[in-house]
Design a protein around this motif. Structure first.
Motif, PDB file in Angstrom:
ATOM      1  N   ALA A   1      -7.664  -3.704 -17.195  1.00  0.00           N
ATOM      2  CA  ALA A   1      -6.351  -3.707 -17.839  1.00  0.00           C
ATOM      3  C   ALA A   1      -6.132  -2.389 -18.561  1.00  0.00           C
ATOM      4  O   ALA A   1      -7.068  -1.636 -18.830  1.00  0.00           O
ATOM      5  CB  ALA A   1      -6.261  -4.871 -18.825  1.00  0.00           C
ATOM      6  N   THR A   2      -4.889  -2.131 -18.870  1.00  0.00           N
ATOM      7  CA  THR A   2      -4.527  -0.955 -19.651  1.00  0.00           C
ATOM      8  C   THR A   2      -3.387  -1.312 -20.586  1.00  0.00           C
ATOM      9  O   THR A   2      -2.745  -2.352 -20.442  1.00  0.00           O
ATOM     10  CB  THR A   2      -4.161   0.242 -18.742  1.00  0.00           C
ATOM     11  OG1 THR A   2      -4.017   1.401 -19.546  1.00  0.00           O
ATOM     12  CG2 THR A   2      -2.903  -0.022 -17.957  1.00  0.00           C
ATOM     13  N   TRP A   3      -3.136  -0.447 -21.542  1.00  0.00           N
ATOM     14  CA  TRP A   3      -2.112  -0.669 -22.548  1.00  0.00           C
ATOM     15  C   TRP A   3      -1.368   0.633 -22.741  1.00  0.00           C
ATOM     16  O   TRP A   3      -1.980   1.701 -22.777  1.00  0.00           O
ATOM     17  CB  TRP A   3      -2.804  -1.106 -23.837  1.00  0.00           C
ATOM     18  CG  TRP A   3      -1.902  -1.271 -25.008  1.00  0.00           C
ATOM     19  CD1 TRP A   3      -1.025  -2.294 -25.229  1.00  0.00           C
ATOM     20  CD2 TRP A   3      -1.795  -0.403 -26.130  1.00  0.00           C
ATOM     21  NE1 TRP A   3      -0.384  -2.109 -26.427  1.00  0.00           N
ATOM     22  CE2 TRP A   3      -0.841  -0.950 -26.994  1.00  0.00           C
ATOM     23  CE3 TRP A   3      -2.404   0.789 -26.488  1.00  0.00           C
ATOM     24  CZ2 TRP A   3      -0.484  -0.352 -28.196  1.00  0.00           C
ATOM     25  CZ3 TRP A   3      -2.049   1.377 -27.687  1.00  0.00           C
ATOM     26  CH2 TRP A   3      -1.105   0.798 -28.522  1.00  0.00           C
ATOM     27  N   VAL A   4      -0.044   0.548 -22.846  1.00  0.00           N
ATOM     28  CA  VAL A   4       0.795   1.734 -23.004  1.00  0.00           C
ATOM     29  C   VAL A   4       1.649   1.565 -24.259  1.00  0.00           C
ATOM     30  O   VAL A   4       2.339   0.551 -24.400  1.00  0.00           O
ATOM     31  CB  VAL A   4       1.710   1.936 -21.770  1.00  0.00           C
ATOM     32  CG1 VAL A   4       2.546   3.189 -21.925  1.00  0.00           C
ATOM     33  CG2 VAL A   4       0.893   1.979 -20.483  1.00  0.00           C
ATOM     34  N   GLN A   5       1.608   2.539 -25.130  1.00  0.00           N
ATOM     35  CA  GLN A   5       2.417   2.494 -26.355  1.00  0.00           C
ATOM     36  C   GLN A   5       3.893   2.706 -26.025  1.00  0.00           C
ATOM     37  O   GLN A   5       4.234   3.339 -25.013  1.00  0.00           O
ATOM     38  CB  GLN A   5       1.968   3.574 -27.327  1.00  0.00           C
ATOM     39  CG  GLN A   5       0.584   3.362 -27.870  1.00  0.00           C
ATOM     40  CD  GLN A   5       0.149   4.528 -28.736  1.00  0.00           C
ATOM     41  OE1 GLN A   5       0.375   5.674 -28.409  1.00  0.00           O
ATOM     42  NE2 GLN A   5      -0.493   4.208 -29.842  1.00  0.00           N
ATOM     43  N   ALA A   6       4.759   2.222 -26.873  1.00  0.00           N
ATOM     44  CA  ALA A   6       6.199   2.411 -26.720  1.00  0.00           C
ATOM     45  C   ALA A   6       6.521   3.906 -26.655  1.00  0.00           C
ATOM     46  O   ALA A   6       5.942   4.706 -27.388  1.00  0.00           O
ATOM     47  CB  ALA A   6       6.941   1.771 -27.885  1.00  0.00           C
ATOM     48  N   GLY A   7       7.419   4.268 -25.739  1.00  0.00           N
ATOM     49  CA  GLY A   7       7.876   5.646 -25.618  1.00  0.00           C
ATOM     50  C   GLY A   7       6.989   6.564 -24.809  1.00  0.00           C
ATOM     51  O   GLY A   7       7.332   7.729 -24.599  1.00  0.00           O
ATOM     52  N   ILE A   8       5.835   6.089 -24.336  1.00  0.00           N
ATOM     53  CA  ILE A   8       4.897   6.934 -23.586  1.00  0.00           C
ATOM     54  C   ILE A   8       5.237   6.873 -22.088  1.00  0.00           C
ATOM     55  O   ILE A   8       5.297   5.789 -21.502  1.00  0.00           O
ATOM     56  CB  ILE A   8       3.439   6.487 -23.815  1.00  0.00           C
ATOM     57  CG1 ILE A   8       3.069   6.612 -25.292  1.00  0.00           C
ATOM     58  CG2 ILE A   8       2.475   7.267 -22.928  1.00  0.00           C
ATOM     59  CD1 ILE A   8       3.089   8.028 -25.832  1.00  0.00           C
TER      60      ILE A   8
ATOM     61  N   PRO B   1       0.823  -1.209   0.000  1.00  0.00           N
ATOM     62  CA  PRO B   1       0.000   0.000   0.000  1.00  0.00           C
ATOM     63  C   PRO B   1       0.861   1.265   0.000  1.00  0.00           C
ATOM     64  O   PRO B   1       1.875   1.342   0.692  1.00  0.00           O
ATOM     65  CB  PRO B   1      -0.806  -0.113   1.292  1.00  0.00           C
ATOM     66  CG  PRO B   1      -0.902  -1.594   1.531  1.00  0.00           C
ATOM     67  CD  PRO B   1       0.425  -2.134   1.077  1.00  0.00           C
ATOM     68  N   GLY B   2       0.461   2.233  -0.823  1.00  0.00           N
ATOM     69  CA  GLY B   2       1.150   3.513  -0.864  1.00  0.00           C
ATOM     70  C   GLY B   2       2.458   3.528  -1.640  1.00  0.00           C
ATOM     71  O   GLY B   2       3.208   4.490  -1.550  1.00  0.00           O
ATOM     72  N   THR B   3       2.739   2.475  -2.410  1.00  0.00           N
ATOM     73  CA  THR B   3       3.992   2.447  -3.179  1.00  0.00           C
ATOM     74  C   THR B   3       3.714   2.474  -4.671  1.00  0.00           C
ATOM     75  O   THR B   3       2.613   2.152  -5.116  1.00  0.00           O
ATOM     76  CB  THR B   3       4.838   1.200  -2.847  1.00  0.00           C
ATOM     77  OG1 THR B   3       4.128   0.023  -3.243  1.00  0.00           O
ATOM     78  CG2 THR B   3       5.166   1.124  -1.369  1.00  0.00           C
ATOM     79  N   GLY B   4       4.730   2.848  -5.423  1.00  0.00           N
ATOM     80  CA  GLY B   4       4.595   2.896  -6.870  1.00  0.00           C
ATOM     81  C   GLY B   4       5.948   2.984  -7.538  1.00  0.00           C
ATOM     82  O   GLY B   4       6.978   3.001  -6.876  1.00  0.00           O
ATOM     83  N   LEU B   5       5.925   3.039  -8.844  1.00  0.00           N
ATOM     84  CA  LEU B   5       7.134   3.181  -9.637  1.00  0.00           C
ATOM     85  C   LEU B   5       7.259   4.625 -10.104  1.00  0.00           C
ATOM     86  O   LEU B   5       6.251   5.314 -10.252  1.00  0.00           O
ATOM     87  CB  LEU B   5       7.085   2.250 -10.858  1.00  0.00           C
ATOM     88  CG  LEU B   5       7.035   0.754 -10.563  1.00  0.00           C
ATOM     89  CD1 LEU B   5       6.866  -0.030 -11.858  1.00  0.00           C
ATOM     90  CD2 LEU B   5       8.283   0.312  -9.840  1.00  0.00           C
ATOM     91  N   PRO B   6       8.473   5.076 -10.383  1.00  0.00           N
ATOM     92  CA  PRO B   6       8.616   6.431 -10.938  1.00  0.00           C
ATOM     93  C   PRO B   6       8.116   6.468 -12.381  1.00  0.00           C
ATOM     94  O   PRO B   6       7.983   5.422 -13.031  1.00  0.00           O
ATOM     95  CB  PRO B   6      10.122   6.676 -10.883  1.00  0.00           C
ATOM     96  CG  PRO B   6      10.737   5.328 -10.930  1.00  0.00           C
ATOM     97  CD  PRO B   6       9.767   4.409 -10.230  1.00  0.00           C
ATOM     98  N   VAL B   7       7.840   7.657 -12.882  1.00  0.00           N
ATOM     99  CA  VAL B   7       7.413   7.804 -14.269  1.00  0.00           C
ATOM    100  C   VAL B   7       8.555   7.327 -15.170  1.00  0.00           C
ATOM    101  O   VAL B   7       9.711   7.702 -14.992  1.00  0.00           O
ATOM    102  CB  VAL B   7       7.039   9.266 -14.592  1.00  0.00           C
ATOM    103  CG1 VAL B   7       6.663   9.417 -16.056  1.00  0.00           C
ATOM    104  CG2 VAL B   7       5.899   9.737 -13.699  1.00  0.00           C
ATOM    105  N   HIS B   8       8.196   6.465 -16.123  1.00  0.00           N
ATOM    106  CA  HIS B   8       9.189   5.880 -17.021  1.00  0.00           C
ATOM    107  C   HIS B   8       8.508   5.515 -18.336  1.00  0.00           C
ATOM    108  O   HIS B   8       7.295   5.588 -18.460  1.00  0.00           O
ATOM    109  CB  HIS B   8       9.826   4.628 -16.385  1.00  0.00           C
ATOM    110  CG  HIS B   8       8.830   3.536 -16.116  1.00  0.00           C
ATOM    111  ND1 HIS B   8       7.999   3.532 -15.008  1.00  0.00           N
ATOM    112  CD2 HIS B   8       8.512   2.420 -16.814  1.00  0.00           C
ATOM    113  CE1 HIS B   8       7.229   2.460 -15.031  1.00  0.00           C
ATOM    114  NE2 HIS B   8       7.519   1.762 -16.130  1.00  0.00           N
ATOM    115  N   SER B   9       9.318   5.119 -19.308  1.00  0.00           N
ATOM    116  CA  SER B   9       8.787   4.631 -20.579  1.00  0.00           C
ATOM    117  C   SER B   9       9.595   3.411 -20.997  1.00  0.00           C
ATOM    118  O   SER B   9      10.657   3.132 -20.432  1.00  0.00           O
ATOM    119  CB  SER B   9       8.851   5.719 -21.656  1.00  0.00           C
ATOM    120  OG  SER B   9      10.195   6.101 -21.888  1.00  0.00           O
TER     121      SER B   9
END
Length: 146
Positions: free
Chosen positions: A82-89, A44-52
């Motif tokens: 679910a979600t999907w993220v394009q390359a480089g985003i 709880p309360g954790t996450g990853l930094p913004v990245h691509s």
């Protein structure tokens, strides 16, 4: 070569501050394979930094409640979504719930890299350089909520 993945054959690694990744990319990830896959568990309360990444990514929420920030937009997700993220985003995931958040991820490629937005550093995905210190604080409050 076995195409089965058994839990005792996988070595999870701690990304720091309550984020653990379980990579399912062991011996079976041959040169002709077109995906990289695994699971990450967030306290709880954790996450990853913004990245691509250099390849597209699909994320399925297996358990818990997540905030996904994707290209500056915020999405609230729950188990089964679910979600999907394009390359480089630029994107990130954060546990917004009171219990663990488990995500299952699939990358559309074998040679995956991660670029940390804040520093511009690029690492081979799941390499020693990519494994530690990945956890960060709460998500941006300026991202739009969907």
């Amino acid at each position: 070569m076995s195409l089965l993945i058994h839990p005792d054959q996988i070595t999870p690694f701690d990304r720091g501050n309550g984020v653990v990744t379980i990579p399912y990319v062991g011996r079976w990830n041959a040169d002709d394979n077109r995906i990289t896959t695994g699971q990450t568990i967030f306290a709880p309360g954790t996450g990853l930094p913004v990245h691509s990444h250099n390849v597209e990514e699909s994320v399925l929420i297996l358990e818990g409640e997540a905030i996904a920030e994707i290209d500056g937009e915020r999405f609230d997700l729950v188990a089964g979504e679910a979600t999907w993220v394009q390359a480089g985003i630029p994107h990130r995931f954060f546990n917004r719930g009171a219990g663990p958040l488990r995500i299952y991820w699939v990358y559309g490629g074998r040679d995956v890299t991660r670029t940390i937005t804040a520093t511009g550093e690029t690492f081979e995905h799941l390499s020693e350089s990519d494994r530690g210190g990945m956890s960060t604080g709460s998500p941006s409050t300026t991202a739009g909520v969907r």
